[in-house]
Design a protein around this motif. Sequence first.
Motif, mmCIF file in Angstrom:
data_model
loop_
_atom_site.group_PDB
_atom_site.id
_atom_site.type_symbol
_atom_site.label_atom_id
_atom_site.label_comp_id
_atom_site.label_asym_id
_atom_site.label_seq_id
_atom_site.Cartn_x
_atom_site.Cartn_y
_atom_site.Cartn_z
ATOM 1 N N GLY A 41 0.812 -1.214 0.000
ATOM 2 C CA GLY A 41 0.000 0.000 0.000
ATOM 3 C C GLY A 41 0.843 1.260 0.000
ATOM 4 O O GLY A 41 2.037 1.235 0.287
ATOM 5 N N LEU A 42 0.203 2.370 -0.354
ATOM 6 C CA LEU A 42 0.843 3.680 -0.294
ATOM 7 C C LEU A 42 0.152 4.499 0.788
ATOM 8 O O LEU A 42 -1.083 4.547 0.853
ATOM 9 C CB LEU A 42 0.753 4.413 -1.633
ATOM 10 C CG LEU A 42 1.439 5.791 -1.654
ATOM 11 C CD1 LEU A 42 2.160 6.021 -2.978
ATOM 12 C CD2 LEU A 42 0.448 6.927 -1.397
ATOM 13 N N THR A 43 0.957 5.130 1.638
ATOM 14 C CA THR A 43 0.364 5.921 2.712
ATOM 15 C C THR A 43 1.264 7.100 3.087
ATOM 16 O O THR A 43 2.462 7.103 2.801
ATOM 17 C CB THR A 43 0.089 5.038 3.954
ATOM 18 O OG1 THR A 43 -0.734 5.750 4.875
ATOM 19 C CG2 THR A 43 1.376 4.629 4.630
ATOM 20 N N HIS A 44 0.649 8.114 3.694
ATOM 21 C CA HIS A 44 1.359 9.308 4.153
ATOM 22 C C HIS A 44 1.221 9.412 5.668
ATOM 23 O O HIS A 44 0.282 8.883 6.255
ATOM 24 C CB HIS A 44 0.742 10.588 3.565
ATOM 25 C CG HIS A 44 0.533 10.562 2.094
ATOM 26 N ND1 HIS A 44 1.495 10.950 1.199
ATOM 27 C CD2 HIS A 44 -0.538 10.194 1.360
ATOM 28 C CE1 HIS A 44 1.014 10.835 -0.031
ATOM 29 N NE2 HIS A 44 -0.216 10.375 0.037
ATOM 30 N N GLY A 45 2.145 10.112 6.299
ATOM 31 C CA GLY A 45 2.035 10.348 7.732
ATOM 32 C C GLY A 45 2.945 11.482 8.169
ATOM 33 O O GLY A 45 3.868 11.863 7.454
ATOM 34 N N ALA A 55 9.076 18.980 12.009
ATOM 35 C CA ALA A 55 8.111 17.970 11.586
ATOM 36 C C ALA A 55 8.562 17.322 10.287
ATOM 37 O O ALA A 55 9.291 17.915 9.499
ATOM 38 C CB ALA A 55 6.730 18.597 11.403
ATOM 39 N N CYS A 56 8.104 16.091 10.090
ATOM 40 C CA CYS A 56 8.437 15.347 8.874
ATOM 41 C C CYS A 56 7.162 14.757 8.285
ATOM 42 O O CYS A 56 6.362 14.143 8.993
ATOM 43 C CB CYS A 56 9.412 14.214 9.193
ATOM 44 S SG CYS A 56 9.644 13.031 7.828
ATOM 45 N N LYS A 57 6.964 14.986 6.991
ATOM 46 C CA LYS A 57 5.894 14.294 6.267
ATOM 47 C C LYS A 57 6.555 13.177 5.472
ATOM 48 O O LYS A 57 7.463 13.426 4.670
ATOM 49 C CB LYS A 57 5.164 15.242 5.320
ATOM 50 C CG LYS A 57 4.079 14.523 4.502
ATOM 51 C CD LYS A 57 3.575 15.375 3.363
ATOM 52 C CE LYS A 57 2.680 14.542 2.451
ATOM 53 N NZ LYS A 57 2.368 15.242 1.192
ATOM 54 N N LEU A 58 6.120 11.963 5.712
ATOM 55 C CA LEU A 58 6.718 10.794 5.076
ATOM 56 C C LEU A 58 5.681 10.092 4.216
ATOM 57 O O LEU A 58 4.546 9.879 4.650
ATOM 58 C CB LEU A 58 7.247 9.846 6.153
ATOM 59 C CG LEU A 58 7.949 8.563 5.712
ATOM 60 C CD1 LEU A 58 9.189 8.870 4.893
ATOM 61 C CD2 LEU A 58 8.317 7.725 6.934
ATOM 62 N N THR A 59 6.057 9.763 2.985
ATOM 63 C CA THR A 59 5.194 9.003 2.082
ATOM 64 C C THR A 59 5.928 7.721 1.704
ATOM 65 O O THR A 59 7.077 7.780 1.256
ATOM 66 C CB THR A 59 4.878 9.798 0.797
ATOM 67 O OG1 THR A 59 4.234 11.023 1.139
ATOM 68 C CG2 THR A 59 3.972 9.007 -0.131
ATOM 69 N N LEU A 60 5.286 6.590 1.905
ATOM 70 C CA LEU A 60 5.892 5.299 1.566
ATOM 71 C C LEU A 60 4.991 4.532 0.601
ATOM 72 O O LEU A 60 3.772 4.511 0.766
ATOM 73 C CB LEU A 60 6.097 4.443 2.817
ATOM 74 C CG LEU A 60 7.041 4.971 3.897
ATOM 75 C CD1 LEU A 60 7.081 3.991 5.062
ATOM 76 C CD2 LEU A 60 8.424 5.229 3.352
ATOM 77 N N ASN A 61 5.601 3.923 -0.387
ATOM 78 C CA ASN A 61 4.896 3.023 -1.309
ATOM 79 C C ASN A 61 5.485 1.639 -1.087
ATOM 80 O O ASN A 61 6.658 1.395 -1.384
ATOM 81 C CB ASN A 61 5.099 3.479 -2.757
ATOM 82 C CG ASN A 61 4.046 2.898 -3.692
ATOM 83 O OD1 ASN A 61 3.310 1.988 -3.323
ATOM 84 N ND2 ASN A 61 3.972 3.421 -4.905
ATOM 85 N N LEU A 134 -0.856 1.738 -6.289
ATOM 86 C CA LEU A 134 -0.327 2.861 -7.071
ATOM 87 C C LEU A 134 1.070 2.535 -7.583
ATOM 88 O O LEU A 134 1.849 1.848 -6.913
ATOM 89 C CB LEU A 134 -0.288 4.130 -6.208
ATOM 90 C CG LEU A 134 -1.640 4.594 -5.661
ATOM 91 C CD1 LEU A 134 -1.472 5.847 -4.818
ATOM 92 C CD2 LEU A 134 -2.617 4.860 -6.797
ATOM 93 N N VAL A 135 1.387 3.049 -8.763
ATOM 94 C CA VAL A 135 2.675 2.764 -9.387
ATOM 95 C C VAL A 135 3.810 3.380 -8.566
ATOM 96 O O VAL A 135 3.618 4.345 -7.833
ATOM 97 C CB VAL A 135 2.740 3.316 -10.833
ATOM 98 C CG1 VAL A 135 1.690 2.677 -11.694
ATOM 99 C CG2 VAL A 135 2.591 4.848 -10.832
ATOM 100 N N ILE A 136 5.001 2.816 -8.711
ATOM 101 C CA ILE A 136 6.165 3.405 -8.069
ATOM 102 C C ILE A 136 6.455 4.723 -8.790
ATOM 103 O O ILE A 136 6.622 4.756 -10.007
ATOM 104 C CB ILE A 136 7.396 2.474 -8.176
ATOM 105 C CG1 ILE A 136 7.049 1.067 -7.665
ATOM 106 C CG2 ILE A 136 8.565 3.067 -7.402
ATOM 107 C CD1 ILE A 136 6.491 1.016 -6.275
ATOM 108 N N GLY A 137 6.481 5.786 -8.055
ATOM 109 C CA GLY A 137 6.602 7.129 -8.629
ATOM 110 C C GLY A 137 5.409 7.989 -8.268
ATOM 111 O O GLY A 137 5.427 9.207 -8.458
ATOM 112 N N ALA A 138 4.366 7.350 -7.709
ATOM 113 C CA ALA A 138 3.160 8.082 -7.332
ATOM 114 C C ALA A 138 3.448 9.114 -6.247
ATOM 115 O O ALA A 138 2.783 10.139 -6.149
ATOM 116 C CB ALA A 138 2.080 7.116 -6.854
ATOM 117 N N GLY A 139 4.470 8.855 -5.419
ATOM 118 C CA GLY A 139 4.820 9.788 -4.351
ATOM 119 C C GLY A 139 5.241 11.151 -4.864
ATOM 120 O O GLY A 139 5.049 12.163 -4.188
ATOM 121 N N LEU A 140 5.803 11.182 -6.065
ATOM 122 C CA LEU A 140 6.253 12.455 -6.642
ATOM 123 C C LEU A 140 5.094 13.386 -6.978
ATOM 124 O O LEU A 140 5.292 14.597 -7.109
ATOM 125 C CB LEU A 140 7.078 12.202 -7.910
ATOM 126 C CG LEU A 140 8.542 11.780 -7.709
ATOM 127 C CD1 LEU A 140 9.180 11.508 -9.068
ATOM 128 C CD2 LEU A 140 9.326 12.840 -6.956
#
Length: 230
Positions: A41-45, A55-61, A134-140
Amino acid sequence: MVYSKEVENMCTVKCGASHGCAPIPEEGKWVYSKEIKDISGLTHGIGWCAPQQGACKLTLNIKEGIIEEALIETLGCSGMTHSAAMASEAIVGKTLLEAINTDLVCDAINTAMRELFLQIVYGRSQSAFSEGGLVIGAGLEDLGKGTRSQVGTCYSTKAKGPRYLELAEGYITRIALDKDDEIIGYEYVNMGKFMDAIKAGTNPDEAFKKEIKTYGRFADAAKYIDPRKQ
């Protein structure tokens, strides 16, 4: 296995009720998650440091337990940006379990990693109901066409009022005020497009002028101020 004397002296009672784990939604499927490789899965936190100054916003796929893509955005601490650089190398390619047990130096990034771990293993990902994920690259996509973080920086005092310094559109160069000294617009430079133009060979002065844009009723202002100097 070593048992205490009290346990050894107990009689055996069988466990009758055992229905297994509950399924969680993952990329358009219901998955019985029993091992790290079952997680996708893809998620943000968001994470924060102990003194709460950054603070840090992290997105992982994540695909089959492996972190395939990471977007690390940090704010408020100079040391954190260097930790982010290290984290971008340290966590990609690792399992979700390895990553949460990797010392990422910065409290905020470690906390973000913890929060995302909780979200993803409970099936609370942004791609939970997206078939195939989601495809790898969706974080961008979070960064937009200029491949820059969407930053909002405003400063204000009771004595002198607000100053817009940087908003989603870009770096604020001038603020437009009406006759009552209230903000009615601003002028900005899209730094991503500005830097892209320079890299493409455009003269810096020409590139700067080309990327100056305005927002609101900028042209109707009674006066203009530089928010960093006035």
